[in-house]
Design a protein around this motif. Structure first.
Motif, PDB file in Angstrom:
ATOM      1  N   ALA A  14       0.680  -1.037  -0.116  1.00  0.00           N
ATOM      2  CA  ALA A  14      -0.083   0.019  -0.015  1.00  0.00           C
ATOM      3  C   ALA A  14       0.813   1.302   0.224  1.00  0.00           C
ATOM      4  N   GLU A  15       1.897   1.143   0.746  1.00  0.00           N
ATOM      5  CA  GLU A  15       2.747   2.278   0.824  1.00  0.00           C
ATOM      6  C   GLU A  15       3.579   2.565  -0.626  1.00  0.00           C
ATOM      7  N   LEU A  16       3.821   1.591  -1.266  1.00  0.00           N
ATOM      8  CA  LEU A  16       4.272   1.634  -2.576  1.00  0.00           C
ATOM      9  C   LEU A  16       3.466   2.256  -3.677  1.00  0.00           C
ATOM     10  N   ARG A  17       2.180   1.837  -3.410  1.00  0.00           N
ATOM     11  CA  ARG A  17       1.031   2.530  -4.157  1.00  0.00           C
ATOM     12  C   ARG A  17       0.764   3.794  -4.069  1.00  0.00           C
ATOM     13  N   LYS A  18       0.919   4.356  -2.768  1.00  0.00           N
ATOM     14  CA  LYS A  18       0.864   5.908  -2.390  1.00  0.00           C
ATOM     15  C   LYS A  18       1.719   6.441  -2.948  1.00  0.00           C
ATOM     16  N   ALA A  30       4.110   2.871 -14.719  1.00  0.00           N
ATOM     17  CA  ALA A  30       4.916   2.551 -13.711  1.00  0.00           C
ATOM     18  C   ALA A  30       5.905   1.192 -14.163  1.00  0.00           C
ATOM     19  N   GLY A  31       4.958   0.253 -14.552  1.00  0.00           N
ATOM     20  CA  GLY A  31       5.623  -0.642 -15.272  1.00  0.00           C
ATOM     21  C   GLY A  31       6.592  -0.572 -16.514  1.00  0.00           C
ATOM     22  N   GLN A  32       6.040   0.250 -17.251  1.00  0.00           N
ATOM     23  CA  GLN A  32       6.819   0.884 -18.601  1.00  0.00           C
ATOM     24  C   GLN A  32       8.272   1.336 -17.991  1.00  0.00           C
ATOM     25  N   LEU A  33       8.418   2.144 -17.017  1.00  0.00           N
ATOM     26  CA  LEU A  33       9.418   2.648 -16.622  1.00  0.00           C
ATOM     27  C   LEU A  33      10.318   1.779 -15.928  1.00  0.00           C
ATOM     28  N   THR A  39       0.832  -6.075 -14.137  1.00  0.00           N
ATOM     29  CA  THR A  39       0.358  -7.075 -13.201  1.00  0.00           C
ATOM     30  C   THR A  39       1.545  -7.248 -12.204  1.00  0.00           C
ATOM     31  N   GLN A  40       2.629  -7.127 -12.537  1.00  0.00           N
ATOM     32  CA  GLN A  40       3.746  -7.391 -11.694  1.00  0.00           C
ATOM     33  C   GLN A  40       3.715  -6.169 -10.689  1.00  0.00           C
ATOM     34  N   VAL A  41       3.359  -4.905 -11.110  1.00  0.00           N
ATOM     35  CA  VAL A  41       3.149  -3.820 -10.194  1.00  0.00           C
ATOM     36  C   VAL A  41       2.050  -3.851  -9.357  1.00  0.00           C
ATOM     37  N   SER A  42       0.918  -4.360  -9.878  1.00  0.00           N
ATOM     38  CA  SER A  42      -0.252  -4.490  -9.250  1.00  0.00           C
ATOM     39  C   SER A  42      -0.158  -5.497  -8.009  1.00  0.00           C
ATOM     40  N   ALA A  46      -0.403  -5.308  -4.190  1.00  0.00           N
ATOM     41  CA  ALA A  46      -1.486  -6.004  -3.225  1.00  0.00           C
ATOM     42  C   ALA A  46      -0.468  -6.922  -2.312  1.00  0.00           C
ATOM     43  N   GLY A  47       0.699  -6.891  -2.214  1.00  0.00           N
ATOM     44  CA  GLY A  47       1.276  -7.697  -1.249  1.00  0.00           C
ATOM     45  C   GLY A  47       1.499  -9.162  -1.662  1.00  0.00           C
TER      46      GLY A  47
END
Length: 281
Positions: A14-18, A30-33, A39-42, A46-47
């Motif tokens: 959750a902190e990474l999402r923030k 973010a995934g492209q960067l 899906t890996q970012v998500s 999601a832990g």
């Protein structure tokens, strides 16, 4: 991939999402960067999957996060590999209790504000059993023993080589409730007095004479993290535990605890009141 991430793993994600959302980036961007799939970012947020400390620092760079203390605190969370003692209870106790023990273990400081009960970290064995017996719906004898041993093991944070600083504000009402009868209550109150003598533990009492005060209807445990953004509040409610980490709510509970601590007697005056209650038993 984790099928049931722990509360701490969920909080990390959750902190990474923030951080990503503050940067105005979608998970796809973010995934492209990072050269990875959305899906890996998500899944990370999601832990469900872990990342390395290096990946956290890279993400923070892409997210333009200049808070070095927060980035290092998040990076440190990725290095935790050992399973805590609480994991042996994961299949037999509610997940909220497991998350509570994990939160207490990693806290840098603990503050409690309690109206109707003795804080769990200060309960003796016989008192704790009587409290647990009152759970609704009624627990079976084996379940009572599981919860009892779990509660006592949680107290290791106060006894380890570098114990966690702990401050408890307890209302006089909780001190006068005779769970288990006068003899158990005397032992319980003496235990609180003994624990209050430890350098890392502060016990304050709000007397009946104090009247109304903010937070009087709640049981609050505030766990300080390595940085304020990683603080967590635990609320103990009839329907189960609740962990709160939204910034506005953390600010609210910090103020509530500060006002409760200001309302309470000094530690020395609190000791005198506890001694007086023991004499009344």
């Amino acid at each position: 991939m984790r099928s049931n991430p722990t509360g701490r793993q969920l909080r990390f994600g959750a902190e990474l999402r923030k951080l990503r959302e503050r940067a105005g980036l979608t998970a796809t961007e973010a995934g492209q960067l990072m050269g990875i799939k959305q899906t890996q970012v998500s899944n990370t947020e999601a832990g469900r999957v872990g990342v390395s400390a290096e990946r956290v620092r890279t993400l923070a760079c892409h997210y333009d996060c200049s808070d070095k203390a927060l980035v290092e605190a998040l990076s440190d969370m990725t290095t935790e590999r050992s399973r805590g003692w609480w994991e042996e209870y994961r299949e037999i106790l509610p997940s909220g209790l497991i998350d509570l023990a994990e939160m207490e273990h990693h806290a840098t400081r603990l503050r409690a504000g309690i109206t109707a009960h003795i804080p769990g970290l200060l309960q003796i064995h016989d008192h704790a059993r009587e409290v647990i017996r009152q759970v609704v719906p009624e627990l079976s004898p084996p379940d009572i023993e599981h919860r009892l041993s779990f509660r006592i093991k949680r107290q290791t944070v106060l006894y380890k080589d570098s114990p966690t600083p702990y401050q408890a504000v307890i209302h006089e009402a909780a001190l006068r409730m005779q769970f288990g009868g006068p003899a158990v209550t005397r032992k319980q109150l003496q235990h609180i007095l003994d624990m209050g003598e430890r350098a890392h533990i502060t016990v304050q009492v709000i007397p009946f004479a104090a009247g109304a005060y903010p937070g009087s209807g709640q049981s609050i445990l505030y766990a300080h993290g390595p940085v304020p953004q990683l603080d967590t509040v635990h609320l103990d409610q009839s329907h189960g535990s609740a962990l709160i980490d939204a910034e506005a709510q953390l600010d609210k509970y910090r103020v509530l605890l500060e006002r409760m601590e200001a309302t309470a007697l000094t530690p020395n005056a609190s000791r005198d009141l506890i001694h007086a209650i023991v004499q009344d038993l």
